[in-house]
Design a protein around this motif. Sequence first.
Motif, PDB file in Angstrom:
ATOM      1  N   TYR A  40       0.801  -1.229   0.000  1.00 38.70           N
ATOM      2  CA  TYR A  40       0.000   0.000   0.000  1.00 38.70           C
ATOM      3  C   TYR A  40       0.837   1.284   0.000  1.00 38.70           C
ATOM      4  N   ARG A  41       2.155   1.187   0.244  1.00 37.12           N
ATOM      5  CA  ARG A  41       2.995   2.386   0.317  1.00 37.12           C
ATOM      6  C   ARG A  41       2.880   3.287  -0.919  1.00 37.12           C
ATOM      7  N   PRO A  42       3.000   2.759  -2.154  1.00 39.58           N
ATOM      8  CA  PRO A  42       2.885   3.652  -3.323  1.00 39.58           C
ATOM      9  C   PRO A  42       1.511   4.342  -3.384  1.00 39.58           C
ATOM     10  N   PHE A  43       0.464   3.615  -3.014  1.00 44.72           N
ATOM     11  CA  PHE A  43      -0.872   4.218  -3.002  1.00 44.72           C
ATOM     12  C   PHE A  43      -0.941   5.340  -1.971  1.00 44.72           C
ATOM     13  N   ARG A  44      -0.435   5.079  -0.785  1.00 43.20           N
ATOM     14  CA  ARG A  44      -0.500   6.080   0.284  1.00 43.20           C
ATOM     15  C   ARG A  44       0.316   7.320  -0.084  1.00 43.20           C
ATOM     16  N   GLU A  45       1.443   7.134  -0.764  1.00 45.89           N
ATOM     17  CA  GLU A  45       2.237   8.276  -1.230  1.00 45.89           C
ATOM     18  C   GLU A  45       1.467   9.063  -2.282  1.00 45.89           C
ATOM     19  N   TRP A  46       0.850   8.351  -3.232  1.00 51.28           N
ATOM     20  CA  TRP A  46       0.031   9.008  -4.254  1.00 51.28           C
ATOM     21  C   TRP A  46      -1.136   9.739  -3.604  1.00 51.28           C
ATOM     22  N   PHE A  47      -1.769   9.110  -2.626  1.00 53.72           N
ATOM     23  CA  PHE A  47      -2.956   9.660  -1.957  1.00 53.72           C
ATOM     24  C   PHE A  47      -2.684  11.031  -1.336  1.00 53.72           C
ATOM     25  N   GLN A  48      -1.453  11.299  -0.937  1.00 54.35           N
ATOM     26  CA  GLN A  48      -1.095  12.591  -0.341  1.00 54.35           C
ATOM     27  C   GLN A  48      -1.428  13.765  -1.260  1.00 54.35           C
ATOM     28  N   LYS A  49      -1.506  13.500  -2.565  1.00 55.31           N
ATOM     29  CA  LYS A  49      -1.824  14.570  -3.524  1.00 55.31           C
ATOM     30  C   LYS A  49      -3.195  15.187  -3.266  1.00 55.31           C
ATOM     31  N   PHE A  50      -4.094  14.424  -2.632  1.00 57.34           N
ATOM     32  CA  PHE A  50      -5.413  14.988  -2.326  1.00 57.34           C
ATOM     33  C   PHE A  50      -5.303  16.193  -1.388  1.00 57.34           C
ATOM     34  N   TYR A  51      -4.287  16.203  -0.530  1.00 58.31           N
ATOM     35  CA  TYR A  51      -4.127  17.295   0.427  1.00 58.31           C
ATOM     36  C   TYR A  51      -3.846  18.626  -0.265  1.00 58.31           C
ATOM     37  N   THR A  52      -3.140  18.569  -1.386  1.00 55.64           N
ATOM     38  CA  THR A  52      -2.769  19.802  -2.077  1.00 55.64           C
ATOM     39  C   THR A  52      -3.606  20.060  -3.328  1.00 55.64           C
ATOM     40  N   SER A  53      -4.538  19.163  -3.643  1.00 56.17           N
ATOM     41  CA  SER A  53      -5.354  19.344  -4.845  1.00 56.17           C
ATOM     42  C   SER A  53      -6.435  20.403  -4.609  1.00 56.17           C
ATOM     43  N   ILE A  78      -5.681   4.690   6.352  1.00 57.51           N
ATOM     44  CA  ILE A  78      -6.295   5.359   5.200  1.00 57.51           C
ATOM     45  C   ILE A  78      -7.577   6.067   5.628  1.00 57.51           C
ATOM     46  N   LEU A  79      -8.411   5.385   6.411  1.00 48.72           N
ATOM     47  CA  LEU A  79      -9.664   5.991   6.869  1.00 48.72           C
ATOM     48  C   LEU A  79      -9.407   7.209   7.744  1.00 48.72           C
ATOM     49  N   LEU A  80      -8.402   7.142   8.588  1.00 41.78           N
ATOM     50  CA  LEU A  80      -8.070   8.292   9.430  1.00 41.78           C
ATOM     51  C   LEU A  80      -7.559   9.461   8.589  1.00 41.78           C
ATOM     52  N   LYS A  81      -6.802   9.165   7.532  1.00 35.23           N
ATOM     53  CA  LYS A  81      -6.339  10.223   6.618  1.00 35.23           C
ATOM     54  C   LYS A  81      -7.528  10.879   5.916  1.00 35.23           C
ATOM     55  N   LEU A  82      -8.486  10.063   5.477  1.00 32.26           N
ATOM     56  CA  LEU A  82      -9.695  10.616   4.855  1.00 32.26           C
ATOM     57  C   LEU A  82     -10.462  11.471   5.861  1.00 32.26           C
ATOM     58  N   ASN A  83     -10.504  11.027   7.092  1.00 25.58           N
ATOM     59  CA  ASN A  83     -11.181  11.774   8.147  1.00 25.58           C
ATOM     60  C   ASN A  83     -10.493  13.132   8.369  1.00 25.58           C
ATOM     61  N   GLU A  84      -9.161  13.155   8.293  1.00 23.30           N
ATOM     62  CA  GLU A  84      -8.417  14.418   8.398  1.00 23.30           C
ATOM     63  C   GLU A  84      -8.788  15.365   7.266  1.00 23.30           C
ATOM     64  N   LEU A  85      -8.915  14.813   6.066  1.00 24.40           N
ATOM     65  CA  LEU A  85      -9.226  15.637   4.891  1.00 24.40           C
ATOM     66  C   LEU A  85     -10.582  16.324   4.996  1.00 24.40           C
TER      67      LEU A  85
END
Length: 126
Positions: A40-53, A78-85
Amino acid sequence: MENNYFVEETFKTPRIKGDISAGVVEIVGKSLPEDAKSFYRPFREWFQKFYTSDIENIKAIIQLEYYNTATSKVLINILLKLNELKEHKNVTIEWRYDEDDLEMEETGMDFKNLIGDILIMKAVSE
């Protein structure tokens, strides 16, 4: 890094699709990788782009038939990151489960209790 992310489903790993411009993330299938963190590491790294989009609305769809303990830790993260967003964006998480799968329904309810109303339960029939 690309705006889109895609990993094909295998016997032990889920299909993961993401599209920043559409604000959509999907994790579908079985998740039994030997090393869930590495998978899941590559996905989680890619997912960070949502923070700056600039995207305002994000929809995550999670539909797993089965997953191992290592995956559960990654899922919670992942769910906690979505919750942060949700502090800055409109976030919806759809937890899809087979209508006959009580275990996945209970798991979804546990996650809903953890992160709240941004998680929507959705029973699906085969």
